[in-house]
Design an enzyme around this catalytic site. Structure first.
Site: not given
Length: 258
Positions: A167-169, A173, A207
């Protein structure tokens, strides 16, 4: 991966028995507090500290909130059961992904500390990926060839084929080492989906693209262009047969021990 849990006063500790023998809560001690902190603010939802422990190169992350709520309640979360704490969930997700052969850091230990009847704080320790830099760090210094962009897309597709929703690509990361291997890191608040719907997959990619565009707009000379994104998508959209070959190639390049 074999794990064990134990309690020490108000702290609960989860350890990877393939790495640590016994309880060894000292791994969360002063040597970590005095180690060199990561100076970047874009490395995810936590303060990251690098340190050595018994010939291991490790990374400790302290969980904290972001956004407006983080200004009011920095690092305390509502306790609703140990298995639902953020560090427990991230540890177990990393373990599950490694069992699937996905390129992620090896989890070493997690600690949840109860500071009140309703609140907790916590840390996660993982093994450091040697000789690796984030995608953002690399693009700040040099451009990447088309095949690397395609391989990044291929790796993301591997995670999606295994129903892993990052969810936070973002550009911080994704890590690349000097052997050409690609890893995804920082799985706080991420999950394994029961169904491989297209919506969350598209959200992951969107994202990442926003992150790359943000870096490009704020940093002069950041090496990201639309053609790079198209190469990433071409790797992501590879056939299942090619995907299988890519998975075998990544594993041969250097499968990590559990």
């Amino acid at each position: 991966m074999q794990t064990s849990e134990y309690r020490n006063d108000n702290s609960f500790v989860l350890v990877n028995k393939n790495v640590l023998t016994g309880t060894q809560e000292c791994i969360f001690g002063d040597h970590a507090d005095n180690a060199c902190p990561d100076v970047s603010d874009d490395q995810g939802r936590g303060k990251v500290i690098f340190f050595d422990f018994e010939q291991l190169e490790l990374v400790l992350k302290r969980y904290h909130r972001g956004g407006l709520l983080g200004r009011l309640i920095k690092n305390t979360y509502l306790f609703n059961g140990l298995q639902r704490t953020r560090m427990w969930q991230e540890f177990h997700l990393l373990a599950k992904m490694r069992d699937k052969g996905l390129p992620v850091p090896r989890p070493v230990a997690a600690r949840c500390t109860r500071h009140s009847a309703f609140g907790y704080q916590g840390e996660l320790i993982i093994e450091r990926i040697p000789n690796a830099r984030t995608l953002a760090e690399i693009l700040s210094e040099e451009s990447l060839p088309d095949n690397v962009w395609q391989n990044i897309g291929l790796i993301i597709r591997r995670f999606h084929e295994n129903c892993i929703d990052h969810t936070d690509l973002n550009a911080c990361n994704i890590m690349l080492n000097t052997n050409g291997q690609i890893f995804l890191i920082d799985f706080d608040k991420c999950c394994e989906r029961k169904q491989a719907s297209k919506d969350w997959r598209a959200n992951n990619l969107a994202r990442l693209k926003r992150s790359l565009n943000k870096w490009s707009s704020r940093e002069t000379g950041f090496n990201f262009q639309s053609k790079n994104w198209n190469m990433l998508l071409s790797g992501y959209q590879t056939s299942r047969q090619q995907l299988s070959k890519g998975m075998q190639g990544q594993s041969k390049a250097g499968r990590l021990a559990s």
